[in-house]
Motif scaffolding. Structure first.
Motif, PDB file in Angstrom:
ATOM      1  N   THR A 125     -11.209  -1.266   3.580  1.00  0.00           N
ATOM      2  CA  THR A 125     -11.559  -2.001   2.360  1.00  0.00           C
ATOM      3  C   THR A 125     -10.595  -3.178   2.175  1.00  0.00           C
ATOM      4  O   THR A 125     -11.022  -4.308   1.908  1.00  0.00           O
ATOM      5  CB  THR A 125     -11.488  -1.049   1.136  1.00  0.00           C
ATOM      6  OG1 THR A 125     -12.385   0.024   1.385  1.00  0.00           O
ATOM      7  CG2 THR A 125     -11.842  -1.747  -0.160  1.00  0.00           C
ATOM      8  N   PHE A 134      -1.415  -1.881  -4.225  1.00  0.00           N
ATOM      9  CA  PHE A 134      -2.266  -0.694  -4.185  1.00  0.00           C
ATOM     10  C   PHE A 134      -1.414   0.532  -4.466  1.00  0.00           C
ATOM     11  O   PHE A 134      -0.368   0.721  -3.858  1.00  0.00           O
ATOM     12  CB  PHE A 134      -2.889  -0.579  -2.784  1.00  0.00           C
ATOM     13  CG  PHE A 134      -3.549   0.737  -2.531  1.00  0.00           C
ATOM     14  CD1 PHE A 134      -4.898   0.919  -2.764  1.00  0.00           C
ATOM     15  CD2 PHE A 134      -2.804   1.820  -2.069  1.00  0.00           C
ATOM     16  CE1 PHE A 134      -5.503   2.145  -2.526  1.00  0.00           C
ATOM     17  CE2 PHE A 134      -3.401   3.053  -1.831  1.00  0.00           C
ATOM     18  CZ  PHE A 134      -4.755   3.210  -2.069  1.00  0.00           C
ATOM     19  N   SER A 135      -1.860   1.353  -5.401  1.00  0.00           N
ATOM     20  CA  SER A 135      -1.139   2.586  -5.715  1.00  0.00           C
ATOM     21  C   SER A 135      -2.062   3.764  -5.498  1.00  0.00           C
ATOM     22  O   SER A 135      -3.151   3.799  -6.072  1.00  0.00           O
ATOM     23  CB  SER A 135      -0.743   2.572  -7.192  1.00  0.00           C
ATOM     24  OG  SER A 135       0.626   2.555  -7.289  1.00  0.00           O
ATOM     25  N   VAL A 178       0.884  -1.181   0.000  1.00  0.00           N
ATOM     26  CA  VAL A 178       0.000   0.000   0.000  1.00  0.00           C
ATOM     27  C   VAL A 178       0.910   1.216   0.000  1.00  0.00           C
ATOM     28  O   VAL A 178       1.398   1.645   1.035  1.00  0.00           O
ATOM     29  CB  VAL A 178      -0.898  -0.020   1.257  1.00  0.00           C
ATOM     30  CG1 VAL A 178      -1.878   1.141   1.221  1.00  0.00           C
ATOM     31  CG2 VAL A 178      -1.628  -1.341   1.374  1.00  0.00           C
ATOM     32  N   THR A 232      -9.788   3.212   3.044  1.00  0.00           N
ATOM     33  CA  THR A 232      -8.982   2.372   2.146  1.00  0.00           C
ATOM     34  C   THR A 232      -8.470   1.141   2.910  1.00  0.00           C
ATOM     35  O   THR A 232      -8.533   0.012   2.410  1.00  0.00           O
ATOM     36  CB  THR A 232      -7.771   3.182   1.612  1.00  0.00           C
ATOM     37  OG1 THR A 232      -8.274   4.349   0.986  1.00  0.00           O
ATOM     38  CG2 THR A 232      -6.945   2.388   0.631  1.00  0.00           C
ATOM     39  N   THR A 260      -3.731   5.563  -8.588  1.00  0.00           N
ATOM     40  CA  THR A 260      -4.735   4.912  -9.442  1.00  0.00           C
ATOM     41  C   THR A 260      -5.898   4.352  -8.609  1.00  0.00           C
ATOM     42  O   THR A 260      -6.689   3.560  -9.098  1.00  0.00           O
ATOM     43  CB  THR A 260      -4.089   3.753 -10.239  1.00  0.00           C
ATOM     44  OG1 THR A 260      -3.427   2.887  -9.298  1.00  0.00           O
ATOM     45  CG2 THR A 260      -3.101   4.244 -11.257  1.00  0.00           C
ATOM     46  N   SER A 261      -5.996   4.768  -7.347  1.00  0.00           N
ATOM     47  CA  SER A 261      -7.013   4.195  -6.468  1.00  0.00           C
ATOM     48  C   SER A 261      -8.176   5.165  -6.276  1.00  0.00           C
ATOM     49  O   SER A 261      -8.166   6.284  -6.787  1.00  0.00           O
ATOM     50  CB  SER A 261      -6.398   3.934  -5.104  1.00  0.00           C
ATOM     51  OG  SER A 261      -6.214   5.177  -4.459  1.00  0.00           O
ATOM     52  N   SER A 262      -9.143   4.749  -5.439  1.00  0.00           N
ATOM     53  CA  SER A 262     -10.288   5.624  -5.140  1.00  0.00           C
ATOM     54  C   SER A 262      -9.923   6.779  -4.217  1.00  0.00           C
ATOM     55  O   SER A 262     -10.772   7.614  -3.916  1.00  0.00           O
ATOM     56  CB  SER A 262     -11.426   4.815  -4.505  1.00  0.00           C
ATOM     57  OG  SER A 262     -12.013   4.010  -5.484  1.00  0.00           O
TER      58      SER A 262
END
Ligand code: ASP
Length: 321
Positions: free
Chosen positions: A91, A72-73, A46, A88, A76-78
């Protein structure tokens, strides 16, 4: 158990990690360099800051231990849709991960994340805070090169502070903003080495009286006494105004070139956590010289991170064999 700081490690843990590292170095030489230690486990990296070595080596380590890995980047994530760090992490927890390898630009983030998740959290660099896994790679690299006691035969817990005893290490450059320096000062000292911080006064923290180090602002004054020169990158992303008159001035006074390498002597070695800036903290000739351990540090990054994951899995009661 989490690994947030070098302070989380007991002497027994260092020794276990050095032993496991040797085992995983051997595994890496096999035609199929894989073991089932973390079968059924999931690791997520992460990262809220860029990385090459740390992310790639953690993901390789997870694969070689037969774990599944998620990447996880932040960009490019929510998060870019406004999701908070807390949500995050929740999730990822709900998806089901066993290890969260966290990098963030704010010191203290990994420790905060550890309060929100069931997963084992590994700090992969938190702002100017710490970078304990880089430090373990550096310690393993030095122990393999210089260790005084025989790794197998001595009373293990009592001898840890003799592993690097007498070794003189200069950590050179932007100590002020370096999480690697903060972790390494503690770890190198714990293994018995003597640490000297060298750099421009503006890049050496003010409050170091309580640190177990010497300080010198003049590299040429101390270089011939040293066994190891550990170079740091200027962390330009962590400060607004320039802390040195110019890059040219910096490399002239604190950069390592062939003339300074000669003064270090033929048995001295160079280390750097990467990424290196050729022409700033060291010349290309020095970086590529036989005295440079920079690629050894990278080579050790996978087996050391395998060792860390295997040890943590064992401590939380989940590893196979
Ligand atoms: N890779 C190290 C870190 O993440 C050192 C650096 O970036 O200069 O702290």
């Amino acid at each position: 158990m989490n690994l947030i700081s070098v302070d989380d490690l007991t002497n027994e843990m260092y020794l276990e990690l050095f032993g496991l590292t040797e085992m995983f170095i051997e595994v890496s030489t096999r035609p199929i360099p894989k073991v089932p230690t973390l079968r059924g486990k999931t690791l997520a990296t992460v990262f809220f800051e860029n990385s090459t070595r740390t992310r790639l080596s953690f993901e390789t380590a997870a694969k070689r231990l037969s774990a599944d890995s998620l990447s996880f980047s932040a960009s490019t994530s929510s998060l870019s849709k406004g999701e908070s760090l807390f949500d995050t992490i929740n999730t990822l927890d709900a998806i089901g991960v066993d290890f969260l390898v966290v990098r963030h630009s704010r010191a203290g983030t990994a420790s905060m994340v550890a309060n929100w998740t069931q997963a084992a959290v590994i700090n992969a660099g938190d702002g100017c805070g710490e970078h304990p896994t880089q430090s373990l790679i550096d310690c393993a690299t030095l122990v393999r090169r210089f260790a005084k006691p025989d790794l197998e035969s001595l009373d293990r817990s009592k001898t840890i502070n003799k592993y690097l005893s007498g070794l003189k290490i200069a950590i050179v450059g932007d100590v002020l903003h370096s999480r690697v320096a903060r972790s390494n000062i503690k770890a190198f000292t714990n293994l018995g080495a003597k640490v000297t911080l060298v750099g421009p006064p503006t890049l050496i923290p003010d409050n170091i009286e309580s640190w177990p180090v010497d300080v010198c602002y003049d590299l040429d004054q101390v270089i011939s006494e040293m066994d190891v020169i550990y170079l740091l990158r200027m962390q330009n992303e962590r400060f607004d105004e320039s802390m040195v008159p110019s890059t040219l001035e910096y490399s002239k006074n604190w950069g390592l070139d062939m003339a300074r390498l000669k003064r270090l002597g033929p048995d001295g070695v160079i280390m750097h956590p990467g990424p290196i800036n050729r022409g700033v903290e060291l010349t290309s000739e020095v970086a590529d010289s036989t005295q440079s351990l920079i690629l050894d540090q990278v080579r050790h990054s996978v087996p050391v991170r395998m060792a860390i994951l295997a040890m943590l899995a064992n401590l939380i009661g989940g590893g196979h064999e």
